[in-house]
Structure formats: structure tokens, C-alpha cells
Design a protein around this motif. Structure first.
Motif, PDB file in Angstrom:
ATOM      1  N   PHE A 105       0.835  -1.204   0.000  1.00 29.19           N
ATOM      2  CA  PHE A 105       0.000   0.000   0.000  1.00 29.19           C
ATOM      3  C   PHE A 105       0.874   1.260   0.000  1.00 29.19           C
ATOM      4  O   PHE A 105       0.657   2.199  -0.770  1.00 29.19           O
ATOM      5  CB  PHE A 105      -0.922  -0.031   1.239  1.00 29.19           C
ATOM      6  CG  PHE A 105      -1.695   1.228   1.449  1.00 29.19           C
ATOM      7  CD1 PHE A 105      -2.745   1.583   0.610  1.00 29.19           C
ATOM      8  CD2 PHE A 105      -1.349   2.095   2.503  1.00 29.19           C
ATOM      9  CE1 PHE A 105      -3.440   2.768   0.821  1.00 29.19           C
ATOM     10  CE2 PHE A 105      -2.048   3.282   2.711  1.00 29.19           C
ATOM     11  CZ  PHE A 105      -3.100   3.618   1.865  1.00 29.19           C
ATOM     12  N   HIS A 106       1.885   1.259   0.840  1.00 30.27           N
ATOM     13  CA  HIS A 106       2.772   2.425   0.922  1.00 30.27           C
ATOM     14  C   HIS A 106       3.556   2.624  -0.368  1.00 30.27           C
ATOM     15  O   HIS A 106       3.720   3.748  -0.842  1.00 30.27           O
ATOM     16  CB  HIS A 106       3.731   2.264   2.112  1.00 30.27           C
ATOM     17  CG  HIS A 106       3.099   2.590   3.431  1.00 30.27           C
ATOM     18  ND1 HIS A 106       3.680   2.254   4.632  1.00 30.27           N
ATOM     19  CD2 HIS A 106       1.932   3.232   3.741  1.00 30.27           C
ATOM     20  CE1 HIS A 106       2.914   2.677   5.635  1.00 30.27           C
ATOM     21  NE2 HIS A 106       1.833   3.263   5.110  1.00 30.27           N
ATOM     22  N   LEU A 107       4.021   1.531  -0.926  1.00 26.88           N
ATOM     23  CA  LEU A 107       4.801   1.659  -2.160  1.00 26.88           C
ATOM     24  C   LEU A 107       3.910   2.142  -3.313  1.00 26.88           C
ATOM     25  O   LEU A 107       4.357   2.885  -4.185  1.00 26.88           O
ATOM     26  CB  LEU A 107       5.475   0.328  -2.507  1.00 26.88           C
ATOM     27  CG  LEU A 107       6.653  -0.026  -1.578  1.00 26.88           C
ATOM     28  CD1 LEU A 107       7.171  -1.435  -1.863  1.00 26.88           C
ATOM     29  CD2 LEU A 107       7.789   0.993  -1.715  1.00 26.88           C
ATOM     30  N   ARG A 108       2.641   1.706  -3.296  1.00 23.20           N
ATOM     31  CA  ARG A 108       1.721   2.170  -4.324  1.00 23.20           C
ATOM     32  C   ARG A 108       1.493   3.685  -4.194  1.00 23.20           C
ATOM     33  O   ARG A 108       1.498   4.412  -5.176  1.00 23.20           O
ATOM     34  CB  ARG A 108       0.385   1.424  -4.210  1.00 23.20           C
ATOM     35  CG  ARG A 108      -0.559   1.730  -5.343  1.00 23.20           C
ATOM     36  CD  ARG A 108      -1.901   1.024  -5.212  1.00 23.20           C
ATOM     37  NE  ARG A 108      -2.822   1.612  -6.161  1.00 23.20           N
ATOM     38  CZ  ARG A 108      -2.977   1.135  -7.392  1.00 23.20           C
ATOM     39  NH1 ARG A 108      -2.341   0.053  -7.783  1.00 23.20           N
ATOM     40  NH2 ARG A 108      -3.801   1.757  -8.226  1.00 23.20           N
ATOM     41  N   ARG A 109       1.335   4.123  -2.939  1.00 24.82           N
ATOM     42  CA  ARG A 109       1.157   5.562  -2.698  1.00 24.82           C
ATOM     43  C   ARG A 109       2.381   6.343  -3.181  1.00 24.82           C
ATOM     44  O   ARG A 109       2.270   7.389  -3.802  1.00 24.82           O
ATOM     45  CB  ARG A 109       0.948   5.821  -1.197  1.00 24.82           C
ATOM     46  CG  ARG A 109      -0.410   5.390  -0.652  1.00 24.82           C
ATOM     47  CD  ARG A 109      -1.487   6.429  -0.931  1.00 24.82           C
ATOM     48  NE  ARG A 109      -1.287   7.648  -0.133  1.00 24.82           N
ATOM     49  CZ  ARG A 109      -0.995   8.832  -0.629  1.00 24.82           C
ATOM     50  NH1 ARG A 109      -0.863   8.996  -1.935  1.00 24.82           N
ATOM     51  NH2 ARG A 109      -0.831   9.863   0.172  1.00 24.82           N
TER      52      ARG A 109
ATOM     53  N   ALA B 288      11.889   1.987  -8.232  1.00 21.50           N
ATOM     54  CA  ALA B 288      12.436   0.624  -8.312  1.00 21.50           C
ATOM     55  C   ALA B 288      12.728   0.140  -6.895  1.00 21.50           C
ATOM     56  O   ALA B 288      13.588   0.684  -6.209  1.00 21.50           O
ATOM     57  CB  ALA B 288      13.698   0.622  -9.159  1.00 21.50           C
ATOM     58  N   TYR B 289      11.977  -0.867  -6.470  1.00 25.48           N
ATOM     59  CA  TYR B 289      12.043  -1.357  -5.079  1.00 25.48           C
ATOM     60  C   TYR B 289      12.986  -2.556  -5.005  1.00 25.48           C
ATOM     61  O   TYR B 289      12.848  -3.522  -5.750  1.00 25.48           O
ATOM     62  CB  TYR B 289      10.636  -1.736  -4.623  1.00 25.48           C
ATOM     63  CG  TYR B 289      10.538  -2.260  -3.207  1.00 25.48           C
ATOM     64  CD1 TYR B 289      10.903  -1.462  -2.129  1.00 25.48           C
ATOM     65  CD2 TYR B 289      10.039  -3.544  -2.951  1.00 25.48           C
ATOM     66  CE1 TYR B 289      10.792  -1.945  -0.817  1.00 25.48           C
ATOM     67  CE2 TYR B 289       9.921  -4.016  -1.646  1.00 25.48           C
ATOM     68  CZ  TYR B 289      10.297  -3.217  -0.591  1.00 25.48           C
ATOM     69  OH  TYR B 289      10.180  -3.683   0.702  1.00 25.48           O
ATOM     70  N   GLU B 290      13.935  -2.474  -4.097  1.00 21.53           N
ATOM     71  CA  GLU B 290      14.983  -3.496  -4.018  1.00 21.53           C
ATOM     72  C   GLU B 290      15.067  -4.090  -2.614  1.00 21.53           C
ATOM     73  O   GLU B 290      15.006  -3.358  -1.622  1.00 21.53           O
ATOM     74  CB  GLU B 290      16.328  -2.836  -4.355  1.00 21.53           C
ATOM     75  CG  GLU B 290      17.548  -3.679  -4.039  1.00 21.53           C
ATOM     76  CD  GLU B 290      18.851  -2.929  -4.296  1.00 21.53           C
ATOM     77  OE1 GLU B 290      19.239  -2.819  -5.463  1.00 21.53           O
ATOM     78  OE2 GLU B 290      19.454  -2.410  -3.329  1.00 21.53           O
ATOM     79  N   ALA B 291      15.263  -5.385  -2.526  1.00 23.59           N
ATOM     80  CA  ALA B 291      15.449  -6.047  -1.227  1.00 23.59           C
ATOM     81  C   ALA B 291      16.916  -5.966  -0.835  1.00 23.59           C
ATOM     82  O   ALA B 291      17.776  -6.495  -1.540  1.00 23.59           O
ATOM     83  CB  ALA B 291      15.013  -7.501  -1.316  1.00 23.59           C
ATOM     84  N   LEU B 292      17.192  -5.287   0.269  1.00 31.36           N
ATOM     85  CA  LEU B 292      18.534  -5.362   0.852  1.00 31.36           C
ATOM     86  C   LEU B 292      18.697  -6.736   1.499  1.00 31.36           C
ATOM     87  O   LEU B 292      17.755  -7.230   2.117  1.00 31.36           O
ATOM     88  CB  LEU B 292      18.728  -4.288   1.927  1.00 31.36           C
ATOM     89  CG  LEU B 292      18.643  -2.827   1.493  1.00 31.36           C
ATOM     90  CD1 LEU B 292      18.857  -1.931   2.720  1.00 31.36           C
ATOM     91  CD2 LEU B 292      19.680  -2.500   0.427  1.00 31.36           C
ATOM     92  N   ALA B 293      19.888  -7.286   1.403  1.00 31.17           N
ATOM     93  CA  ALA B 293      20.123  -8.607   2.012  1.00 31.17           C
ATOM     94  C   ALA B 293      19.885  -8.563   3.520  1.00 31.17           C
ATOM     95  O   ALA B 293      19.625  -9.578   4.144  1.00 31.17           O
ATOM     96  CB  ALA B 293      21.535  -9.089   1.699  1.00 31.17           C
TER      97      ALA B 293
END
Lengths: 617, 617
Positions: free
Chosen positions: B115-119, B132-137
Motif C-alpha cells: 500500500f505504501h509503495l503504491r502511494r 524501483a524497489y529493491e530487497a537489501l540482504a
């Protein structure tokens, strides 16, 4: 207890290592096999050299992959051991270290290990040698001290005991209770104790051990806790340092040996084995002393900052500049010519200067010769690891020798009498013209290989507390910084180090941070009197605007003056910078009471700005 | 595919970084926020500078701790994001990197995160920006690429996609099968791809990432395997390097950028994205070229080793010395005066010299100007990372330009005609007077910051294979050494590096190892003709006696001649050393066919002996 150091801790040829160990006051050494192999001296010559230097050879090491192997392999091992025992007789070493096997041939059979170690001990015994069996943290089947001890106990031979190594034990210890078993080992069966610390790192234990060990107190291990257990066990042998460290391998052996021995002295004190003079924690910064080949640029800067030249040393070209409780000495004597403008000495306000000096001397801090005329006040001083002279001072306190009495009031007052004790303690008539009232902190650059030692020095010798080390990105490499402070924050010193040794180590900046209650006013005054503040990029302020909400106009003021801003949970920090003269610049800081940091978050921006605007001279 | 590099990979101010990236041929950059904050250039000026340099700004980064936080915090985050989006518009950057949250405030709630990323994406979209959303290790709740993708998928907004980072993915990957999910992400939803390699280390992943990342091919990750999956997914964006490395932060930006781009070129080739000229693996060492300001000491040494001066370059003061297939050029031209005696160039016997040069040039190896007269044979040469000139040569092979035809036979034969092709290939009339028949290996010292790059260069440009790096203890610091070889061992080069940058980096020794089938005889001959061998301590031989059993008298002979001994599972290695002239010494080696090493085990003893006996000049 006797102190010893493994030759592998020190840089250079074996003879250099031995000399350094003896000069630092160690009683003995562990001779590391590779150092012997590489030495042109015969074992008898090494023995004689040690005797001349007053060093015993407490251990020969290491012997590896001995136990719990197939019969043929064990026969070869005994043959090898026989050679080494003969060598040890020539060397005059009576204890050998045997590390738990890492051989792929070794089997998981404690009874066989005990049988083999007993056979080895029998062989050793014939040469008058004792075998000390140690668990490597990465041993194939034996990796804990209690496991090694169980095998030694089972082998049951008078020439076989265990060696305890604080690194191998503490690298695997998560619960301090795990150490309690040590006290249950009979003291006489602990043949040797090796001490090392290490920074707390989550990494492969073999790499950690081989490259990152450090001296006790420099890392994060509870070496003292372990030592207490070993003493409880009744151990009577030497306290011996065994540190593998990439940096120490490069550093000069002499200073490293002194640092090593200081580390052991502090460790012994911490467990109550010795009682050196107690630390005397400084209660303030009496003065910061700049040396400069040219009085003009620094004087101009001090004037613009609101300092007044209030006094002059009666025998030397040293001026005292004051503002509130901030005092800066400007020394233009002959020593200043060589290295340009730099921060050369710090006066630490001490409740007991003589006691502080005794403490420093007992911990091997280099005591500086008093280059003073007979009538000068006797001031005790030692050199910090970076060469900065630390004076233990009193400023206008009855019953203590007062450094200010060596000064006479400056013109135009035309006095030539030395100041009365305390006469210069009061803020000068000019008050705090620049709005600055004391030294908030000093920032000193450490030699590359002295970073961990510098923190230990300031903690142990001066009794300061150390904060965590922080990384700071300079455009041309990562810096590290660690602050040491007293409890009330009246003494704060930031110790910084560059990314690696380089020719310009000596050029790195030092700075004096001056405290104000109103940074905006102080910065404006500084500018109005001709001072130039470091220009901070506009992009920085756009980012501040994104991160914080400010009162109307505040951010514009910051931007105009080059003021940087940081906050932590307890308060805000506002700071700005003068230009650099020689190696030195000033910082103006307004610190909320709760704020504990130094604006490290802003350091990359400040460093980049300083690279853009090169030092004036 | 387009190539890009994050400004954080390179040393210096932002403008230096941009210039270096453009000169190395990158198409774009990721602008790292701290570099922008520290720059005196306004965003519009940075945008213009990039445009002038032909660089696009492919990413602005990072934005942190955005999602799955309490409402107040998220409101502040959106406010901060709004600021940054406006900045990005000024900068002309259309994609922003959002790292998975590490905030203690973040909750483990994928729906809230989505929801937050969509906002955030809605807000970004209004500015023409993609998130561009990235997973930190080490993300607090989101630490894997597939988890990040599930949240992006759930958020379902056209301005939101994922960013894949090879470090974060591969640092957590134990099973290559774990990468297969990448190919199932729709290519157009992979908004960005960041590439980094790292040495395989068991350490805290955050520290590993922040200090030890390196360029693809320099470390141990299967970056190519990951890239194949990303291509399979249909990713169309740039291949962008993002490397945090303490060494690169210090190194000059220009060469680092070239190394970075070479790394990407090799990576692209390895997955079939590009097809540069194929590697032409060298088949032997045609010659080693020493430069020296003084012909005498080197000539004497070569004569004592059994070399004969067989020819002289027809236009330059360069002599050819030969023994069997070992050829040494001795250059006393003007260039030699500056730096003393050193190993300056290597002739690599190549089945296709022109092809080898094309390969090197396509991988950005610095092509050296041909400083030759028109009648000279055209020789292609490039500079290795340590500055050594590498010539791609043919020696007496029909149809290929033969370097030896530039030489005329030496006196006393009084010929002045250039040699016929192949005329000098045959061993000289003197045969192998010293019992030495070829160059076994060369040892070159690398600049401190170029160690990993040097291995990648030799592998990718020359097509050699690299062995594992080994640590070697010099008395004054730890050295690292890594060998590169061709398949049959006819080309072996040991790349060494000192412990840290230092003023004497340029003084470190280089050496030429010469092969013999009978080391004892060769060493005796050398001594008989006036050569001096490095003295090895007696203690070393006592240790050999403990470790191995030798034939009667063999060990005494080794001891007499200073011969060192090593063995691995497949054979033995015997070697000894001459004294050092300038930076150079020779090693005489007898290598059993199966032995693969270089006697690294003995290097500490050799290094210590060389410190005892300082270089002759």
C-alpha cells in the motif's frame, strides 16, 4: 605475573623483535617457528641473544596435526617432534605448543588423541620438555578448551598440560558461563596462557584470527573475564600475548611492543593483579597549542573568531589567546618552522597533574623532557600515539602549580611581571567577543596503524571513555573516527584515521571546535570581522529541507552561513567551519545538552567542501 | 545493452567521477545522493554536465525506510519523497531506487508495504518518475528478491517495479536454483539491474557489502548466472555497476572506471550478449625485457647464469641474451635511466599476435604506441595494470612477423644484416651452458589497489587461468600472490602485491624464474662462474630434515647451495635465488612435472633472507 609476547606479534627480523620485546619490558617471548627458520642465527645464538636481553623463551610454537592420525602418520609426527625437541634443547625452550589437529587424516577419537599425546609427552619428557595442548577454534575434532582439557586429563602424563588461548575460547563463547569451567582445571595443568583480543566481527573465525587479532583492550572480547577464571584455577605461568594482525606486521616493532605491554598492564590492573597509580580523569581542556611558522594567518583567524591575545610566555615565543574559557596558545618557536601550522599540544585540566603524570608513566606513555627554564612552572607532559603533547595542567587552582604563571600580560598593558596564579583564569576583559566560550572538542589525526591503540591509550592513560568507531566517506577514501570523552563531556577528543598509510598522512587536518550558545550570531560576527566560512553546497540544504522541518527562515540562514545541522534522539547540533590554515581549521558548534555526537553524518559534505577549497597555506 | 555505473564506485568529486565514467565509455550513471549533496553544482548543472559528457542519469539513489511504517512516519516519508522527486526532475533522472526498510519502526506487513509503495509510486508518477524497489540482504522484513517482487506485484502500479542487485541476491544464495525465479518476473517490471561481485567471505553481510564488493569477475559470485536469468526475464534496462569498495574509494577514478567497464564487457561476453574478438591464449614466453641504466651488473649476472649475448637490436641499445629457449632482452636505452634495473616488458608467444592485440584493445587494455622505425617488425603491445609492457610475439614462425628479425647477430660474428626469420630461434651455439633452458615463470609486483583487477586483466585479456590467491608473510608485512597460467604451464606469471600502499611500492622486487632439469648442477655452475646465490639460514634445513626424508647427502647439498624445497601431492619443487640487481633477481627452479605451485611455503624464508642481504644496487 611474568609477561611474555609471541614473536609473531611484531614486525621485522627475529633480532628486531627480541630487542623490541626486551626494551618494552617483557620478561619472555614465545618463539614462533617461522621466525626462527628465517633467522640467520643458530638456536644457540638466539638463546644467547635472549639471555643478553633478559628474556626467557617461554614457548616454542606451533606443532601441528600430531594426534589422532593413522599409525604411519603418527610415526612421521614423532620423528618430526624428535627433531623439534632437539632444536628446543639448543634454544633453551622448555614448553612446546601443540594445536589441535586440522588434518583431514585426523579421526574423531578422544582415546586415540589422548594416547598419541601421551606418547608425545613421554618423548618430550626425555628432553626435559613440556607439551601444552591447545584447542584451535577451527580444530577438526577438538575446538573447545574443555574438550582439549578432557583429552589432556585422560592422557594423564606430567609432561602434558593444556594451553589456553583467549582468542580461540572467546571467539566461540556466547555465554560468559561457558568460561567457568576454566577455573576447574588444576592450575598446574594449565601450562600456558595466550592472550589476544579481537574486534567483534561476524566473519570466518580462521580469517578473523589470522588477520584481525589485537591486543587486550583494543577489541571487544572480555579478556579480563577469562583471565579471572584462569587465575582462579591457580595458573602461575606467564601472561603471553599472541596476536596475528596485518597492521602490526607492518608497523615498527618498537612502538608496537610498548603498546602491547601497555595493554597487558591495563589488563593486569583490571583484574586486580597490579595496582598502578589510579587514573586521574581530566576535567577540561586548559588550552590547545598551535605551532606555526608564521604568526599572521593564525592571529588573523583567532581575532576574527573573537579571541584576544591576553598574555605571552615570559621565556618563549608563545602567545596566549583567550575567549571565555577557550584558550589557544600560539607558538612560533623554532620547532614550528618545520611542519607548518598544526595542533601540537593539548593542556588537560587535571585535578592532580602529578598523579596523572604518574599514571601515564606507569603505563609506558612517553614522558616528554621538560624543556623549561628553572623558574618555569614544572609541567608534566607525555606524548600521545599521534605525537601530540599532552600536558597535565592546573589553571588557577590553589595548591597546584599553575601553567598561567609562566605568562605575562600582553601589551598594551606593559606588565612584565609573571601573572599571579589564577590571574588569567577569568575571561579576558574582552569577554566572549565572538560568542564562543569554550573548546567543545578537539579532532586529532592518528597514524594509520595506531587507531585501535590510540583509543586504548586515551582510555587507559587518561581515563576517558571511548564511543563507537564510525566510518566517514571522504571523496578520496573512507576515514574512521572514534571519540573519547570524560563523563560530563568537558573533554572530548575525536581520533580520526585515514584509509591507509600514505605519504600525506602528516597533512591530514586537525581541528579545534569552539562552543557557542548561538551559532548564527557567532558565525555572523566571524564573517563581519573578516573571517571566511567554508562554503557548503546548496544541495545539502535541499536535503535538510527534505529531512527536517525548520522555523521560517532558519534554513535560509544556515545556507547563507554554511551551517550544518544534525540531530539525534536528544537534541540538535549546529556547526560550521573556518577555512584551513596549515593543517588546522576551527569548527564553531552549538550543541543541545542532550546531543552526544559530532555531526559525523555531515562529515562527507564538509570533507568534500574542504577538498574543493584547498588550504590557504 | 546499455552500461551504467554508480558514482559511489569511483573516487573523487562528482565531476571527476562523471568524467571518468564517460571517458571509460559508460552510457550512463547512477547518481548517489551523497555525491550530489557534496557537489557545488546545482542539479541542473549536473544534468548539463552529464549531457555534455554523453551520459544519461539512469538512477537516483537511495531512498530508504519508506514502507510499512506508522502513518505519521509515512507522512514524513512522502514529504521527503516529494522533495526528492522535485530534485530528480531538475536532475533529469526518471528512476529512483527504494531499498527495503531497515527501520526499527517498520512492521512485518506485506499488504501495508504494498500500500505504501503504491502511494509512493502514485506520487512519483505525477513527476514522471518510476520507483524501483529493491530487497537489501539485511532488510528488516524484506530481504530476498522474490519477496520484494511479491510486494511490487501486489502494489500493482505502472510506476512501481523492482530493482535487482546481484550482491544482495548472491550473498544470500546457496542454491543456484534459487535464481530461477528471476526469469519469471515480467521483464518490464524489472526497472533496474545493479551488478556487483564480491570475494567469497564468511562475514557480516552488511560489512561485506559496504567494504568488499568488487566488479564482476573480480570476486567469487556467479554474476553471469544471475544475468542470464535477468535476460531470460526480458529485462531491457542498463547493466549498472554498484560497488562499495574501500580500495576503489582511494584509487584514481580514471583507471577504476576503465577496469569497471572491462569487467562489464567480459560479463556481457560470458553470457553471449556481445562477441568481442576471441582470446588468443599465449603459448610461451618469447622474452623478458629488463631495462637497466648500467649494462655491467646485469650482464655479469646473465653470463654467470650461462646466457650468451647472441644479438643486438639493429636500431636500439637492446641486447638479446639467450640460453636454450630462455631469452632476456637487456635494454639500456634512455628510458632505463630513470627507474633503475627492472623487468619492463614481456614478450608473449602468440599463435595470432594481431588477434591477441585486437582482443586486448576491445577489452580496453591500453595499447602502447609503436615507437619503432619503419623497417622494424610491427609488434603489438599493451600495458598490463602494473605498467609492464606485454608484446604479442611470434618467434620464428612462418607467416607471422618475427620480432627476432629486428636483431642482428652480436659480435664477434660481425654480421650487420638483420637475422633471418627464425634464425635466432635455435638455441645459441653455446647451448644451455648454465643448464637452464626456459623461463619457468615471471613474478610481477602489482600496484596495491590493482590486485583483483590484475587477475581479471590477465584472465580476460590474455585468456590465462588464475589460481587461488595465497598470503605470504614478509618480515615487514603480509604479501598476497596469485598466479595466472595457460593450460600447459608454458606461461606462468605470479602477480604479487604488498600489504598496503607505501612509498616504496615501486621498489618491490620482480623476478625471472629459469627452469632447469638439474638444479644442483645449475647452481654449482652459477657459483663456479662467479655468481652469488642467496644464503638461506641453517635453521631452514633443520626444519626440512624434520619434515621430509632425503637421500644421503642431498640435504647437505641443498644447504651448501641455498636450495629450497617444497612438495605437493604430485611432485617436488627445488629452487634457489640469485642476488638482486635493482628491482630484479633470478630464481633457478627444478619442477617435477606434477608440481603446480611456486614454493609459496618457502617465500617467508626467502623474503627474510633478501632483507638481510640488501640489493646490490
Amino acid at each position: 605475573m611474568r609477561t611474555s609476547i609471541a614473536t609473531v606479534c611484531l614486525s621485522g627480523a627475529l633480532t628486531e623483535k627480541l630487542t623490541a620485546a626486551a626494551r618494552a619490558g617483557f620478561d619472555g617471548v614465545e618463539v614462533f617457528e617461522n621466525d626462527l627458520l628465517a633467522s640467520p642465527l643458530a638456536p644457540e645464538e638466539i638463546r644467547a641473544r635472549c639471555a643478553d636481553l633478559g628474556l626467557s623463551i617461554d614457548l616454542y610454537q606451533p606443532m601441528r596435526d600430531i594426534e589422532a592420525v593413522p599409525p604411519d602418520e603418527f610415526r612421521r609426527n614423532l620423528r618430526r617432534a624428535e627433531h623439534k625437541f632437539r632444536l628446543m634443547e639448543r634454544l633453551g625452550a622448555d614448553t612446546v605448543l601443540v594445536c589441535s589437529s586440522v588434518s583431514p587424516l585426523a579421526v574423531d577419537d578422544d582415546a586415540l588423541a589422548a594416547f598419541h599425546l601421551r606418547r608425545l609427552a613421554e618423548l618430550a619428557d626425555g628432553h626435559g620438555i613440556r607439551v601444552a595442548y591447545e584447542a584451535l577454534a577451527w580444530g577438526r575434532h577438538v575446538s573447545t578448551y574443555d574438550h582439549a582439557w578432557r583429552i589432556v586429563e585422560a592422557a594423564d602424563h606430567p609432561a602434558l598440560g593444556t594451553c589456553l588461548d583467549s582468542f580461540h575460547i572467546l571467539a566461540r563463547t556466547t555465554d560468559p558461563g561457558d568460561l567457568e569451567g576454566i577455573a576447574e582445571i588444576p592450575g598446574e595443568k594449565i601450562f600456558f596462557l595466550q592472550l589476544a583480543d579481537a574486534p567483534l566481527m561476524a566473519m570466518d573465525v580462521l580469517q578473523w584470527s589470522r588477520h584481525y587479532r589485537c591486543f587486550p583492550g583494543q577489541g571487544g572480547f572480555d579478556v579480563a573475564g577469562l583471565l579471572r577464571q584462569v587465575i582462579k584455577a591457580g595458573y602461575q605461568g606467564p601472561l603471553s600475548l599472541e596476536v596475528f594482525n596485518d597492521v602490526f606486521r607492518q608497523a615498527e616493532a618498537g612502538p608496537t611492543a610498548v603498546d602491547a605491554r601497555r595493554s597487558l598492564l591495563v589488563l593486569q590492573e583490571s583484574v586486580g593483579l597490579t595496582a598502578p597509580p589510579a587514573p586521574v580523569v581530566p576535567t577540561g581542556i586548559a588550552f590547545a597549542e598551535l605551532v606555526s611558522p608564521d604568526v599572521e594567518p593564525v592571529s588573523e583567524l583567532l581575532e576574527a573568531l573573537g579571541f584576544t591575545r591576553t598574555a605571552r610566555h615570559r621565556g618563549k615565543p608563545v602567545d596566549l589567546w583567550q575567549q571565555g574559557e577557550a584558550r589557544v596558545l600560539l607558538n612560533t618557536g623554532p620547532g614550528a618552522r618545520r611542519d607548518g601550522t598544526q595542533l601540537a599540544a593539548v593542556g588537560l585540566e587535571s585535578p592532580d597533574p602529578a598523579g596523572a603524570a604518574e599514571r601515564a608513566e606507569s603505563l609506558l606513555a612517553p614522558v616528554l623532557p621538560r624543556r623549561r627554564t628553572p623558574e618555569d612552572v614544572p609541567l608534566d607532559a607525555v606524548a600521545a600515539p599521534d605525537g601530540t603533547e599532552l600536558f597535565f595542567c592546573a589553571t588557577g587552582r590553589p595548591g597546584l602549580p599553575d601553567w598561567t604563571t609562566d605568562f605575562v600580560p600582553a601589551e598594551p598593558a606593559e606588565h612584565t611581571e609573571p601573572a599571579e596564579p589564577g590571574a588569567l583564569v577569568e575571561p579576558p576583559a574582552s569577554g566572549t567577543a565572538g560568542g564562543l566560550h569554550r573548546i567543545d572538542h578537539l579532532a586529532l589525526t592518528q597514524p594509520w596503524h595506531q587507531f585501535d591503540e590510540a583509543a586504548l591509550f586515551h582510555r587507559s592513560v587518561l581515563g576517558l571513555g571511548a564511543l563507537d568507531s564510525v566510518d566517514v566517506a571522504d571523496p578520496y577514501g573512507l576515514l574512521r573516527s572514534r571519540a573519547v570523552t570524560n563523563a560530563d563531556g568537558s573533554v572530548r577528543i575525536a581520533l580520526g584515521v585515514g584509509p591507509a598509510p600514505s605519504a600525506d598522512d602528516g597533512d591530514r587536518a586537525q581541528h579545534i571546535a569552539l562552543a557557542t550558545d548561538d551559532l548564527v550570531t557567532a558565525a555572523r560576527r566571524f564573517r563581519a570581522t573578516g573571517g571566511r566560512l567554508l562554503t557548503i553546497p546548496a544541495n545539502y540544504y535541499d536535503d535538510l529541507a527534505a529531512r527536517y522541518e525548520f522555523a521560517d527562515g532558519e534554513l535560509e540562514t544556515f545556507r547563507e552561513l554554511g551551517i550544518l545541522y544534525d540531530r539525534d534522539a536528544d537534541g540538535a547540533f549546529r556547526h560550521c567551519y573556518t577555512e584551513t590554515v596549515g593543517r588546522v581549521f576551527f569548527e564553531l558548534v552549538q550543541r543541545d545538552a542532550g546531543y552526544r555526537g559530532y555531526g559525523a553524518q555531515n562529515a562527507p559534505v564538509r570533507l568534500a567542501a574542504q577538498h574543493v577549497r584547498r588550504p590557504v597555506r
